[in-house]
Scaffold this active site. Structure first.
Site, PDB file in Angstrom:
ATOM      1  N   GLY A 540     -11.324  36.267 -15.105  1.00  0.00           N
ATOM      2  CA  GLY A 540     -11.033  37.655 -14.786  1.00  0.00           C
ATOM      3  C   GLY A 540     -10.071  38.179 -15.801  1.00  0.00           C
ATOM      4  O   GLY A 540      -9.669  37.466 -16.714  1.00  0.00           O
ATOM      5  N   LYS A 559      -6.711  33.496  -8.153  1.00  0.00           N
ATOM      6  CA  LYS A 559      -6.559  33.914  -9.544  1.00  0.00           C
ATOM      7  C   LYS A 559      -5.264  33.342 -10.092  1.00  0.00           C
ATOM      8  O   LYS A 559      -4.197  33.557  -9.548  1.00  0.00           O
ATOM      9  CB  LYS A 559      -6.558  35.438  -9.644  1.00  0.00           C
ATOM     10  CG  LYS A 559      -6.437  35.919 -11.077  1.00  0.00           C
ATOM     11  CD  LYS A 559      -6.587  37.405 -11.172  1.00  0.00           C
ATOM     12  CE  LYS A 559      -7.989  37.779 -11.610  1.00  0.00           C
ATOM     13  NZ  LYS A 559      -8.167  39.212 -11.757  1.00  0.00           N
ATOM     14  N   ASP A 656      -9.428  50.793 -15.325  1.00  0.00           N
ATOM     15  CA  ASP A 656     -10.364  49.808 -15.869  1.00  0.00           C
ATOM     16  C   ASP A 656     -11.588  49.652 -14.974  1.00  0.00           C
ATOM     17  O   ASP A 656     -11.997  48.549 -14.647  1.00  0.00           O
ATOM     18  CB  ASP A 656      -9.654  48.465 -16.053  1.00  0.00           C
ATOM     19  CG  ASP A 656     -10.378  47.587 -17.074  1.00  0.00           C
ATOM     20  OD1 ASP A 656     -11.278  48.112 -17.777  1.00  0.00           O
ATOM     21  OD2 ASP A 656     -10.065  46.390 -17.148  1.00  0.00           O
TER      22      ASP A 656
END
Ligand SMILES: *[C@@H]1O[C@H](CO)[C@@H](O)[C@H](O)[C@H]1NC(C)=O
Ligand SMILES: *[C@@H]1O[C@H](CO)[C@@H](O)[C@H](O)[C@H]1NC(C)=O
Ligand SMILES: *[C@@H]1O[C@H](CO)[C@@H](O)[C@H](O)[C@H]1NC(C)=O
Ligand SMILES: *[C@@H]1O[C@H](CO)[C@@H](O)[C@H](O)[C@H]1NC(C)=O
Ligand SMILES: *[C@@H]1O[C@H](CO)[C@@H](O)[C@H](O)[C@H]1NC(C)=O
Ligand SMILES: *[C@@H]1O[C@H](CO)[C@@H](O)[C@H](O)[C@H]1NC(C)=O
Ligand SMILES: *[C@@H]1O[C@H](CO)[C@@H](O)[C@H](O)[C@H]1NC(C)=O
Ligand SMILES: *[C@@H]1O[C@H](CO)[C@@H](O)[C@H](O)[C@H]1NC(C)=O
Ligand SMILES: *[C@@H]1O[C@H](CO)[C@@H](O)[C@H](O)[C@H]1NC(C)=O
Ligand SMILES: *[C@@H]1O[C@H](CO)[C@@H](O)[C@H](O)[C@H]1NC(C)=O
Ligand SMILES: *[C@@H]1O[C@H](CO)[C@@H](O)[C@H](O)[C@H]1NC(C)=O
Length: 750
Positions: A540, A559, A656
């Site tokens: 990611g 993450k 984004d």
């Protein structure tokens, strides 16, 4: 011909002092019984002895007494698969065993072998293996020494003076203490002196004779029968008896001979059969219906002659709180959306009284939480019959009606029909789902917590709950992750990437209010198997993403922010706080975080179907997305963006937005992820970025990419690109700066 018990040496109560003694006595007893039965059945009809329990003959274990005409049996039994034993009466020749009376319906025993039913001090008592009295007829007899209990061929167990003829009425009888069955000759008495009523009370469930919710009694004032739920709410009446028929139930009247007795002492109905040889029973069933059946000797089964009320759903609140009764479906009871069965075991045993409970969490109740999305929501249920006990409120609009309900924590539902607003407090009882064409169908809006309403809409499984808890945290984490990613991003490496962080002005926020669990590094190592490659989901922004499985089987996306992040621990925590505050069903939820030395971990809900780009740009997978689905995905993204821009308390530019940042849950609902570049904006929200432009080329609006003007329009532009990509299935490869390739945007605009 009367045979005196004393002439049979049947003798001695079964009080076993030792197991050895028990075996010998047991054996001699059974041998004797056999001889006894053989002898008398060949010479006399049974008149005394085997159908009675006497001071000298008790009942234990498998032993039974049988009525003189061989119709009924009294003994110990165990209903269904339960492991509890009861003393009861059933039909001798009917299989499966049909229980018509239970002595100790509230006090079962666990072991019948050493339990004993016997005459003690003029009473019939049930004792367990420790000689503790479990149940007793509890009457005063004038002649305690000669009391016997005799099972009649009508199914009535009578306690009487054994020295008197049988025709003399006993001083206690099971017909005066019915359980759920009224046999011919039985009666439900209203005692005028004591002002008490006998009731038939249903079993608690199909395997538990304990008193259940439904009962029937005589109403002396109306000369009728009344059925009630929980001894209070009346849901059925027979209509008044006019001497021949009950006014509301014609079918009751022709099967048998009903008589109504009203004297100075008592009032009651009783009935007899025109054909005394047939077997009939009236049962207050666990379904809340009174059922009258006759035994068919040919078919070897009970024939249901009639049941009242006729419709299952007419039984008041049959499906319990928050349950709905559906007459047209096989399983009459269901839970409202967002609710689940309170006890699956009970439901399987046909006891729906517990109803349903909230599937996920309790109501938020506007607890002062400032985040809009935490507000409770309403789920529409249409074509139902409304519950009773509503309160009407004067309002001008449906919205106002909803606000009235929202403003009171005890309000669970509202309905707004033709300018009339009704609200309900507490449990919703007696909801019915009506058939499509039933004109009396109404709409009710049932209050659910925000997360529950989302979940019930998507009907997710267990891990959804986890997602709910973790959700808010996930968003925070994702935002943080994105920030870190921005810092480390390869594509556009910005030296001062902290600009992208959401740290803004968190100031007074207290970490203990995050509402996001802090997880230990060790638990994460275990969940991801030491960040093994096998668990890697992908790269990611700002770090690697792993799949983690927590001990309860929860799947979580982990993450691991790249250690090149320059962000400090405080900033990281602040970001977690911030993302935790973003809650929307189209945003990925943060479920936890972890800090250990240089390691910063964000946990967010696991998205089994990965990201959108994996589908739309893949020749095979894209076939899974039909136009309807694609439209739903586009709408979902739009709602998520709208929330960021307008509906959340903080005004946020994602910066984004792109197909690889749109994740898909198991039902292919889109969720925006990766808030690493997101920025909070205030006021009109246009910022002249002094720093280098960051984001992903191809999705950046021209004014931002060229002039660094950052506003919410950037996300709108990116959203447009995403929509084009979803529709066309083509990547918008270059940026508009690119002149070489004809990209999707120029293709579309050209
Ligand atoms: C019980 O048996 C004893 C003798 O075994 C006898 O004297 C007594 O009368 C019997 N009691 C009854 C109620 O039959
Ligand atoms: C009762 O009957 C069952 C089955 O017939 C048998 O297994 C059990 O041993 C009996 N118990 C007694 C106390 O007779
Ligand atoms: C039985 O007698 C006792 C003592 O005389 C009395 O207290 C009790 O209330 C009586 N029970 C019944 C059911 O009549
Ligand atoms: C029945 O009524 C009692 C009190 O009257 C109450 O506590 C109980 O919750 C009720 N049960 C059901 C299933 O409504
Ligand atoms: C009905 O029952 C009553 C009382 O039990 C009795 O007097 C009457 O004869 C019965 N009628 C018929 C037709 O059996
Ligand atoms: C009413 O009760 C009293 C006392 O128990 C009894 O003597 C009388 O016979 C009863 N009357 C009727 C009609 O049953
Ligand atoms: C909410 O409604 C209940 C039931 O009508 C009422 O008793 C209670 O006072 C209300 N609470 C508020 C805060 O209005
Ligand atoms: C509508 O449903 C109610 C409740 O089940 C029922 O009483 C009524 O007869 C139904 N009406 C029609 C037209 O089906
Ligand atoms: C944060 O919350 C904790 C516990 O609620 C409290 O002790 C502490 O003073 C709070 N800190 C701030 C800065 O509000
Ligand atoms: C993870 O690492 C620890 C310590 O290095 C080791 O004991 C453990 O077995 C490892 N677990 C897995 C699943 O590899
Ligand atoms: C999405 O994920 C769920 C659960 O893993 C799976 O059942 C479903 O088939 C997936 N959908 C697609 C379109 O792959």
């Amino acid at each position: 011909m009367r045979i005196h018990r004393s002439s049979l040496s049947l003798s001695r109560p079964f009080l076993y002092k030792s197991s050895a003694a028990m075996i010998t006595k047991n054996t001699s007893y059974s041998m004797f019984s056999v001889l006894f039965i053989l002898y008398f059945s060949t010479n006399f009809s049974f008149s005394y002895g085997v159908d009675s329990i006497t001071a000298n003959k008790s009942l234990s274990g498998n032993q039974t007494i049988v009525s003189s005409g061989n119709t009924f049996v009294l003994g110990f039994f165990k209903p269904g698969k339960s492991s509890r034993y009861y003393v009861g009466i059933w039909y001798k020749n009917i299989s499966p065993r049909t229980i018509v009376w239970v002595a100790n319906r509230e006090t079962p025993i666990s072991d019948m072998n050493f339990a004993e039913l016997k005459i003690l001090d003029g009473n019939l008592v049930l004792m367990d293996k420790f000689q503790v009295t479990i149940w007793s007829t509890d009457v005063n007899s004038t002649t305690p020494n000669s009391v016997v209990a005799t099972l009649g061929d009508d199914g009535n167990l009578v306690l009487r003076d054994g020295s008197e003829p049988r025709t003399i009425k006993g001083f206690w009888q099971s017909f005066d203490n019915p359980t759920d069955t009224l046999l011919p000759g039985g009666k439900l008495v209203y005692d005028k002196h004591k002002n008490t009523k006998q009731l038939l009370i249903s079993w608690k469930n199909s395997e538990d004779p304990a008193p259940g919710l439904f009962s029937i009694e005589v109403d002396p004032n109306g000369r009728q029968f009344i059925m009630r739920r929980n001894r209070t709410e009346q849901y059925w009446t027979s209509g008044a008896w006019n001497g021949r028929i009950f006014s509301s139930v014609a079918e009751l009247n022709y099967v048998f001979n009903i008589s109504y007795v009203d004297n100075v002492n008592e009032t009651y109905f009783t009935y007899s059969l025109y054909d005394p040889s047939s077997l009939f029973k009236s049962v207050m069933d666990v379904s809340g219906q009174l059922m009258q059946s006759s035994w068919s000797e040919n078919a070897k089964e009970w024939n249901l002659l009639w049941s009242q009320p006729r419709q299952q759903c007419e039984v008041y609140a049959y499906c319990g709180p928050f349950g709905t009764c559906n007459q047209n479906s096989l399983s009459s009871c269901n839970c409202l959306q967002g609710f689940k069965q309170k006890s699956e075991t009970d439901w399987n045993l046909k006891d729906y009284s517990g109803g349903c409970i909230r599937e996920i969490d309790s109501l938020q109740c506007g607890d002062g939480s400032t985040f809009m999305d935490r507000e409770d929501k309403f789920l529409i249920n249409s074509q139902v019959s409304l519950p009773e006990n509503s309160q009407s409120v004067t309002v001008r609009s449906a919205g106002e009606c909803e606000s009235v309900c929202l403003s009171n924590c005890s309000c669970t539902a509202y309905s707004y029909v033709g300018n009339a607003c009704s609200v309900w407090n507490g449990e919703l009882l007696n909801l019915q789902q009506l058939s499509e064409n039933n004109g009396s169908g109404r709409t009710i809006n049932v209050r659910l917590s925000a997360s529950a309403s989302q979940f019930s809409r998507t009907k997710k499984g267990k891990w959804v709950i986890i997602g709910a808890v973790v959700g808010s945290v996930a968003v925070v984490i994702v935002l943080l992750a994105i920030v870190v990613i921005v810092i480390c991003r390869r594509r556009i490496r910005t030296p001062n990437a902290v600009e992208g962080s959401l740290i803004a002005n968190i100031g007074e926020d207290n970490k203990s209010n995050i509402g996001v669990p802090f997880c230990t590094w060790e638990s994460i190592l275990v969940a991801t198997e030491n960040f093994s490659d096998a668990n890697k989901l992908g790269q990611g922004g700002f770090g690697l993403v792993y799949k983690g499985i927590f001990p309860e089987g929860q799947e979580i996306a982990v993450k691991r922010l790249s250690s090149c992040s320059v962000q400090g621990i405080n900033e990281f925590q602040n970001e977690v706080v911030l993302i935790a505050k973003l809650q929307h069903r189209n945003l990925v939820r943060l479920v936890g975080y972890c800090i250990k030395e240089n390691e910063k971990i964000l946990l967010y809900e696991y998205m089994p179907n990965k990201s959108l780009d994996a589908f739309i740009f893949d020749q095979n997978l894209c076939k899974l997305l039909n136009w309807k689905k694609r439209f739903e995905i586009i709408s979902g993204i739009a709602r998520g963006v709208l929330y960021l821009h307008q509906d959340s308390r903080l005004r946020i530019i994602h910066r984004d937005l792109k197909t690889s940042n749109i994740l898909l849950d198991e039902e292919m609902n889109p969720k925006i992820s990766d808030f690493g570049l997101a920025r909070i904006v205030e006021g009109k929200g246009t910022i002249a970025s002094t720093n280098r432009v960051i984001g992903t080329y191809g999705y950046m609006s021209p004014e931002y990419a060229l002039d660094g003007l950052l506003s919410m329009k950037l996300d709108v532009f990116s959203f447009g690109v995403v929509v084009l990509e979803i529709i066309s299935g083509k990547k918008n490869t270059g940026s508009y700066q690119s002149t070489e390739d004809l990209n999707l945007l120029s293709y579309v605009s050209g």
